[in-house]
Design an enzyme around this catalytic site. Structure first.
Site, PDB file in Angstrom:
ATOM      1  N   SER A   1       0.911  -0.976   0.005  1.00  0.00           N
ATOM      2  CA  SER A   1       0.091   0.030   0.031  1.00  0.00           C
ATOM      3  C   SER A   1       0.731   1.262  -0.030  1.00  0.00           C
ATOM      4  O   SER A   1       1.657   1.405  -0.684  1.00  0.00           O
ATOM      5  CB  SER A   1      -0.768   0.094   1.109  1.00  0.00           C
ATOM      6  OG  SER A   1      -1.802   0.849   1.005  1.00  0.00           O
TER       7      SER A   1
ATOM      8  N   ASP B   1      -8.535  -6.048  -5.198  1.00  0.00           N
ATOM      9  CA  ASP B   1      -8.138  -5.032  -4.175  1.00  0.00           C
ATOM     10  C   ASP B   1      -9.440  -4.098  -4.493  1.00  0.00           C
ATOM     11  O   ASP B   1      -9.739  -3.376  -5.360  1.00  0.00           O
ATOM     12  CB  ASP B   1      -6.934  -4.351  -4.566  1.00  0.00           C
ATOM     13  CG  ASP B   1      -6.408  -3.362  -3.882  1.00  0.00           C
ATOM     14  OD1 ASP B   1      -7.106  -2.592  -3.043  1.00  0.00           O
ATOM     15  OD2 ASP B   1      -5.079  -3.524  -3.470  1.00  0.00           O
TER      16      ASP B   1
ATOM     17  N   HIS C   1      -7.046  -5.577  -0.421  1.00  0.00           N
ATOM     18  CA  HIS C   1      -6.166  -4.852  -0.349  1.00  0.00           C
ATOM     19  C   HIS C   1      -5.177  -5.048   0.434  1.00  0.00           C
ATOM     20  O   HIS C   1      -5.104  -5.046   1.813  1.00  0.00           O
ATOM     21  CB  HIS C   1      -6.811  -3.293  -0.160  1.00  0.00           C
ATOM     22  CG  HIS C   1      -5.593  -2.472  -0.087  1.00  0.00           C
ATOM     23  ND1 HIS C   1      -4.661  -2.233  -1.344  1.00  0.00           N
ATOM     24  CD2 HIS C   1      -5.165  -1.239   0.820  1.00  0.00           C
ATOM     25  CE1 HIS C   1      -3.861  -1.121  -0.928  1.00  0.00           C
ATOM     26  NE2 HIS C   1      -4.114  -0.638   0.226  1.00  0.00           N
TER      27      HIS C   1
END
Ligand SMILES: *[C@@H]1O[C@H](CO)[C@@H](O)[C@H](O)[C@H]1NC(C)=O
Ligand SMILES: *[C@@H]1O[C@H](CO)[C@@H](O)[C@H](O)[C@H]1NC(C)=O
Ligand SMILES: *[C@@H]1O[C@H](CO)[C@@H](O)[C@H](O)[C@H]1NC(C)=O
Ligand SMILES: *[C@@H]1O[C@H](CO)[C@@H](O)[C@H](O)[C@H]1NC(C)=O
Ligand SMILES: *[C@@H]1O[C@H](CO)[C@@H](O)[C@H](O)[C@H]1NC(C)=O
Ligand SMILES: *[C@@H]1O[C@H](CO)[C@@H](O)[C@H](O)[C@H]1NC(C)=O
Ligand SMILES: *[C@@H]1O[C@H](CO)[C@@H](O)[C@H](O)[C@H]1NC(C)=O
Ligand SMILES: *[C@@H]1O[C@H](CO)[C@@H](O)[C@H](O)[C@H]1NC(C)=O
Ligand SMILES: *[C@@H]1O[C@H](CO)[C@@H](O)[C@H](O)[C@H]1NC(C)=O
Ligand SMILES: *[C@@H]1O[C@H](CO)[C@@H](O)[C@H](O)[C@H]1NC(C)=O
Ligand SMILES: [Ca+2]
Length: 581
Positions: free
Chosen positions: A199, A447, A493
């Protein structure tokens, strides 16, 4: 002198003693590089802390397997000449007998530049010194967005560049030198240097690959928040779709659409296991209008959803929801998945893959009116309020008057302002490549916070930039020798996905990367493990892009080349005059 004594202690004494004897503030002070080792960097010797940590048990993490580790926990600070901003760095140093000539830099998530205890153990268990930094933001608990504004309207630019790439680069250069001295690594023996993060941590990994190529032998990068100006404003796109269509779907209705999409698209990959491994085939062959009229029901609940990414949602009480899926809801869902176009029909950005949950579109229940209402996605709201409009605020209070063109304007404004700091899309990786570096880049195919296609598009930008004169297949083969991209079937995610529990996650990336860098074992497929549900513990292999997974007899994985599928990830961003890498 002191160092020699410590070394003697390590070789003669029992294991616990060796960590204990090495893990002292004075040994750390003796091991620090000289002031000016990085031009302008001055160490604060009085700030050094060192304490041994024994039998620290870590389990249930997705980025590394369960382990119990011992290490020396050290912290110290440094300043830059002429600035009173103090930067704190932390390093977990493995027990001397477990040290394997490895250094691992780690990063953060959302606006945090570090996630120490969530990331650093993943290096220590493999014999790597693991480092992290506070970016000079004031403490390990202070995030970048807390210090970004000096005052309304005035940007704290040093903090932008520290967050952008500088802090992790310095932490790595200092950490590598400290490691060599602390363990007395011989001058002629190689210290392998790695980075791992997901991320925002993935963006930080790319910041290093793009700007500090000579410092790393291997980068492990998950779902990176690159193309920052687009990525952050894009969190508001779902809200603008709802406003434009003037329909605010109850969460249960969107969940039903997701469930039906998963059911319909799961078998397209050749294996009915509840996992959408081929969202590209879903896009090509499934039409969501077939969901209209299906009934949904969700019991009343008090829910709170938290993720590693940017989408922070508070606890909320929701009434029972009972209805049938409307054409408006499917229209909202389909328009979200199409991605952002301006009013002239030019593409400005992309969206999530079919089957991903619609987090940005989450609505709020108003108990006075009994209606579901707009709920401005905080990640996008803060980006616009703070980083574009420069108000010291966490969110926008309204999206009144905001259109698709407004969003495109925000993306252009952010790109112009942060092109050399946060955007993180430089596609020329020559320095890293020439240093012999290797990259494992992965991204959940489902995601819900950073579009999967964002990673595919960057991979393709690097391919075209590094190998401009080669055919698609030749350039892909050349790139795969040192940079491999893996889409993770069903994964959310930087996390496993509760809606697709049989999906695998690449939990042993550090092991795979160190074998590639140190032993030349190329990950033709990426090792992964099912981490929840009835098949927990089962091993799976992930295909390297552009090859796509297909299970021939419902069981045997093949990684196939499918032009129509590849083409669904090919985007022409014609809303911009500049190239969007
Ligand atoms: C760590 O665990 C080992 C094995 O259980 C035990 O022998 C040892 O005493 C523990 N060390 C500390 C410092 O707790
Ligand atoms: C490491 O040391 C720092 C500074 O003393 C402390 O704040 C932190 O909690 C320690 N971390 C662990 C895991 O012991
Ligand atoms: C969607 O599927 C999940 C199981 O994955 C289930 O728990 C949930 O109730 C379903 N939601 C709806 C609205 O059908
Ligand atoms: C889905 O089906 C509807 C109704 O038949 C049609 O209008 C629409 O164009 C289809 N969408 C796609 C993407 O094919
Ligand atoms: C949902 O509403 C339908 C129609 O009003 C009703 O028949 C059904 O029992 C309701 N289901 C639940 C679980 O409340
Ligand atoms: C609920 O709706 C009423 C009437 O439109 C409005 O006055 C109130 O502010 C809303 N409540 C919340 C929490 O948004
Ligand atoms: C952002 O602001 C809107 C409007 O004030 C509010 O509805 C929403 O809950 C806020 N979101 C977050 C994450 O704070
Ligand atoms: C910054 O701006 C916000 C509104 O935009 C205002 O509420 C706040 O008081 C301002 N802060 C300062 C220090 O001026
Ligand atoms: C590229 O390689 C794939 C197999 O990896 C093959 O199917 C395809 O035909 C090749 N394309 C060209 C243009 O040679
Ligand atoms: C691959 O993953 C399995 C678990 O799925 C693990 O046991 C094995 O050690 C891993 N291999 C490598 C090379 O990381
Ligand atoms: Ca499947």
């Amino acid at each position: 002198m002191h160092r020699a004594l410590s070394l003697l202690a390590w070789s003669c004494a029992a294991y616990a003693t060796s960590l204990r004897s090495a893990c002292t503030a004075s040994h750390i002070r003796d091991s620090l590089p000289e002031d000016g080792y990085i031009l302008g960097v001055i160490f604060d010797h009085s700030s050094v802390t060192a304490s041994p940590v024994y039998n620290a048990s870590h389990s249930g993490e997705v980025f590394f397997p369960d382990a119990t580790i011992n290490y020396c926990n050290i912290t110290f600070s440094y300043t830059h000449t002429g600035s009173d901003q103090s930067v704190i760095v932390g390093y977990y140093m493995p027990s001397p007998e477990n040290f394997k000539n490895r250094f691992l830099a780690t990063g953060g998530g959302a606006y945090a530049i570090q996630s120490g205890s969530m990331s650093a153990p993943g290096g220590v268990m493999y014999g790597a010194v693991s480092g992290f930094t506070d970016g000079g933001f004031g403490s390990m608990d202070t995030d970048f967005d807390d210090v970004f504004l000096l005052h309304n309207g005035t940007i704290n630019w040093p903090s932008v560049y520290m967050f952008g790439y500088e802090a992790i680069k310095e932490m790595t250069i200092i950490g590598k030198q400290l490691t060599k001295t602390f363990y007395d690594v011989a001058d002629n023996s190689k210290l392998y240097s790695y980075y791992q993060g997901c991320s925002e941590g993935g963006r930080e990994g790319w910041s290093q690959g793009q700007r500090a190529g000579e410092e790393y032998d291997g980068l492990i990068i998950g779902a990176p928040a690159i193309r920052y100006a687009q990525q952050q404003a894009n969190h508001l796109y779902s809200n603008v779709v709802e406003r434009t269509i003037d329909y605010y779907p109850p969460p249960c209705e969107l969940e039903k659409i997701v469930n039906e999409t998963i059911s319909a698209c799961d078998p397209l990959d050749g294996r009915a296991d509840g996992v959408v491994a081929r969202s590209d085939l879903c896009q090509l062959y499934f039409n969501m209008t077939s969901i209209i009229g299906k009934s949904y029901y969700c019991a009343a609940s008090t829910s709170s959803t938290l993720g590693l990414g940017f989408g922070k949602r508070q606890a909320s009480t929701e009434p029972a929801q009972n209805g049938t899926v409307t054409a408006e809801a499917v229209s909202v869902a389909q328009t979200i998945l199409n991605g952002l176009y301006d009013s002239q029909g030019r593409r400005a950005y992309i969206s999530y893959q079919m089957g991903a949950s619609f987090d940005d579109a989450a609505t709020t229940y108003n108990s006075t009116t009994g209606e579901w209402e707009l709920n401005i996605a905080g990640a996008g709201g803060e980006w616009v309020a703070r980083f574009l409009e420069l108000h010291d605020e966490d969110n926008l209070s309204t999206l009144e008057g905001v259109t698709y063109d407004t969003l495109v304007g925000w993306m252009k404004q952010g790109m112009t302002r942060y092109m050399d700091s946060l955007q993180t899309t430089l596609p020329d990786l020559t320095e890293f490549y020439e240093n012999g570096g290797k990259i494992i880049h992965f991204h959940g195919e489902q995601d819900e916070s950073i579009p999967t296609g964002s990673s595919v598009h960057y991979y393709d930008s690097v391919r075209q930039t590094m190998y401009p004169k080669m055919t698609y297949n030749s350039s892909t083969s050349a790139l795969k020798e040192w940079y491999r991209l893996f889409l993770v079937p069903g994964a959310a995610h930087c996390a496993t996905n509760t809606a697709q529990p049989n999906g695998p996650f690449p939990q042993t990336n550090f092991e795979v990367m160190s074998r590639w860098v140190e032993n030349g074992i190329v990950p033709q497929t990426l090792n992964a493990t099912i981490l929840q549900g009835e098949h927990i513990g089962d091993n799976e292999q992930l295909c390297a892009w552009p090859l796509r997974p297909y299970w021939r007899d419902g069981k045997t994985l093949t990684c196939e080349y499918d032009q129509a599928s590849i083409d669904t990830f090919d985007y022409n961003f014609d809303a911009y005059k500049l190239p969007l890498y």
